[in-house]
Scaffold this active site. Structure first.
Site, mmCIF file in Angstrom:
data_model
loop_
_atom_site.group_PDB
_atom_site.id
_atom_site.type_symbol
_atom_site.label_atom_id
_atom_site.label_comp_id
_atom_site.label_asym_id
_atom_site.label_seq_id
_atom_site.Cartn_x
_atom_site.Cartn_y
_atom_site.Cartn_z
ATOM 1 N N HIS A 197 41.019 52.105 53.825
ATOM 2 C CA HIS A 197 41.202 53.559 53.814
ATOM 3 C C HIS A 197 39.924 54.271 53.379
ATOM 4 C CE1 HIS A 197 42.511 52.474 49.627
ATOM 5 N NE2 HIS A 197 41.883 53.588 49.316
ATOM 6 N N ASP A 240 44.335 46.458 54.631
ATOM 7 C CA ASP A 240 43.585 47.615 54.149
ATOM 8 C C ASP A 240 42.200 47.127 53.743
ATOM 9 O OD1 ASP A 240 42.650 49.953 53.052
ATOM 10 O OD2 ASP A 240 44.149 50.083 51.453
ATOM 11 N N GLY A 291 39.638 56.332 42.726
ATOM 12 C CA GLY A 291 38.240 55.951 42.612
ATOM 13 C C GLY A 291 38.056 54.451 42.506
ATOM 14 N N SER A 345 39.638 52.338 44.411
ATOM 15 C CA SER A 345 39.905 51.758 45.730
ATOM 16 C C SER A 345 38.745 50.895 46.214
ATOM 17 C CB SER A 345 40.143 52.864 46.755
ATOM 18 O OG SER A 345 41.438 53.372 46.655
ATOM 19 N N SER A 394 43.844 48.332 46.913
ATOM 20 C CA SER A 394 44.371 49.186 47.970
ATOM 21 C C SER A 394 44.984 50.449 47.384
ATOM 22 C CB SER A 394 45.401 48.421 48.804
ATOM 23 O OG SER A 394 46.042 49.275 49.743
#
Length: 480
Positions: A210, A240, A319, A321, A337
């Protein structure tokens, strides 16, 4: 430009090779054991050894295998088995596992997951397989309406008794990206996961998908010039994850995770195991740890459904991720994720498995398959010190080469597969040259074994698969 950091302290953890060898040894018959009274007592295992053994038993037990988990308090692997086949149970017990008879098979749980996907794909819901309860754990966050909660409960009940259970989460399932610092792109902030080497040898890194679909160009400073470009990204859908390559091909991207005042060497990509202790590093919340609680998780984010994730109780916040999930002994497990909650109240978090991300984008940790460190010897597959090749140790170059031999060929010492001493050729020992040679000349004779030359089965001198040491080195999450 170089992005290598030189830390004040460096922690070097044992690689996955020893764990794999230990797990393999467990499956070998005990030469001193009585044929009439096999040893069925549970073995004390590390989490890495338990994961390796679980993979082997899953393959051997077939449809009878119904999942497994690691009991970290007892240091034991627990294997779920369906049916009443005593031979299958004995096989698992002799391998060192604790066997537990359960009701739901792997096929039944997968079928139930598919039903949930078809009938209950509701934003704010998630489910994963929990081998400890032999059920599917279904979770609904606070955004799920009463109407959808009723629909979810009805679907769970339709699966049959004791197949799945449903609970509420106080948080909200979201991806953990936001504007801020760390790595930047298109107004979004994420965290770098693990540095990798692409199929054509270019340095790069993997992060959350993402993040990758948010923008192509990423910088190491807010409003700074881009230093990396996204090459592939998956989100939502079957994962992801994203692959980015550094714009400067000379970027040195070592295989480590920088935790602030320490550096953890990353030796290999490893499969997650329920019950396993894991550590997460993120640009917002730093270092946090916890436990794997579920596998093959499906999460219904607002942006869409993502499948095949790892579920944990490790906290995370926006943040974080894309940041790395890893083990204390240097195994790369996942990429952050999303999830619910924060690092004050806790919550559920989900991670993209590193193994499937690497396979999908055609990259590897470091300069070789699941590569090892840089600057401390050679580089070999899960090797240590100066080996170059698969599971090389010390100065050999080749698959599982041991010590300092100059052999070349499968299982030849040094530069061959699983060799010992200075042999050249298949299983050469001593000064043999050729298949199983001992002495001056083996079956094949000549100056080299199967693969010949001065290099082993894989990459020759200094570069191999999963090496630990001073070869061409590999990846770090600190490429920025």
């Amino acid at each position: 430009m170089s992005h290598k950091r030189i830390p004040k302290r460096k922690l070097v953890f044992a690689g996955g090779g020893a764990a794999a060898i230990a797990a393999a040894a467990i499956l070998l018959p005990n030469a001193n054991a009585s044929q009439d009274a096999p040893d069925t007592s549970p073995k004390a295992l590390s989490a890495a050894s338990a994961s390796d053994l679980a993979s082997q038993l899953a393959s051997q037990l077939g449809e009878a295998f119904a999942g497994s988990y690691y009991d970290k308090d007892k240091q034991q692997l627990v294997i779920n088995v369906v049916g009443d086949n005593n031979k299958i149970e004995l096989r698992a017990q002799e391998a060192g596992a604790v066997v537990r008879n359960v009701k739901n098979s792997t096929a039944q749980l997968k079928s139930a997951s598919q039903t949930l996907k078809q009938q209950a794909t509701i934003p704010g819901t998630a489910w994963s397989v929990d081998p400890k309860t032999n059920q599917i754990q279904v979770t609904a966050d606070r955004t799920v309406t009463d109407e959808n909660w009723t629909k979810l409960e009805s679907t769970v009940q339709s699966l049959g008794q004791d197949v799945a259970r449903v609970k509420r989460s106080q948080g909200e399932f979201t991806t953990f990206a936001e504007g801020g610092d760390a790595i930047f792109g298109g107004g979004a902030r994420c965290s770098l996961g693990f540095n990798v080497t692409t199929q054509d040898g270019a340095p790069g890194f993997i992060t959350a998908g993402h993040c990758g679909v948010a923008t192509e160009a990423w910088s190491d400073a807010q409003d700074g010039e881009p230093v990396a470009t996204i090459q592939a990204a998956t989100f939502p859908g079957e994962g992801d994850f994203a692959l980015a390559t550094y714009d400067d091909a000379a970027t040195e991207a070592t295989s480590t995770v920088n935790t602030g005042d320490q550096v953890v060497d990353i030796n290999a990509a490893v499969e997650a195991q329920v019950g396993q202790d894991v550590i997460r590093m993120g640009s917002t919340t730093g270092l946090n740890d916890g436990t794997v609680t579920g596998l093959d998780a499906t999460v219904n984010y607002a942006e869409g459904t993502v499948t095949g994730l790892i579920q944990t109780d490790v906290c995370a916040e926006p943040g974080d991720s894309g940041g790395p999930l890893f083990t204390a002994d240097g195994g790369a497990v996942g990429l952050t994720s999303g999830g619910s909650g924060d690092c004050t109240v806790g919550g559920e978090t989900f991670f993209q498995p590193v193994t499937t991300a690497l396979a999908a984008v055609g990259a590897q940790i470091g300069a070789g398959d699941a590569g090892g460190g840089a600057g401390e010897g050679g580089a070999g597959d899960e090797g240590a010190n100066a080996g170059a090749g698969d599971e090389g140790a010390n100065a050999g170059a080749g698959d599982e080469g041991l010590n300092g031999g100059a052999g070349a060929g499968d299982q030849g010492q040094g530069q061959g597969d699983a060799g010992a001493n200075a042999g050249i050729g298949d299983q050469g020992q001593g000064q043999g040259q050729g298949d199983n040679g001992e002495g001056a000349v083996g079956n094949n004779g000549g100056a080299a074994g199967n693969n010949g030359g001065a290099a082993g089965n894989d990459s020759g001198n200094g570069v191999g698969d999963a090496g630990n040491g001073s070869g061409n080195g590999s990846a770090s999450n600190n490429g920025f």
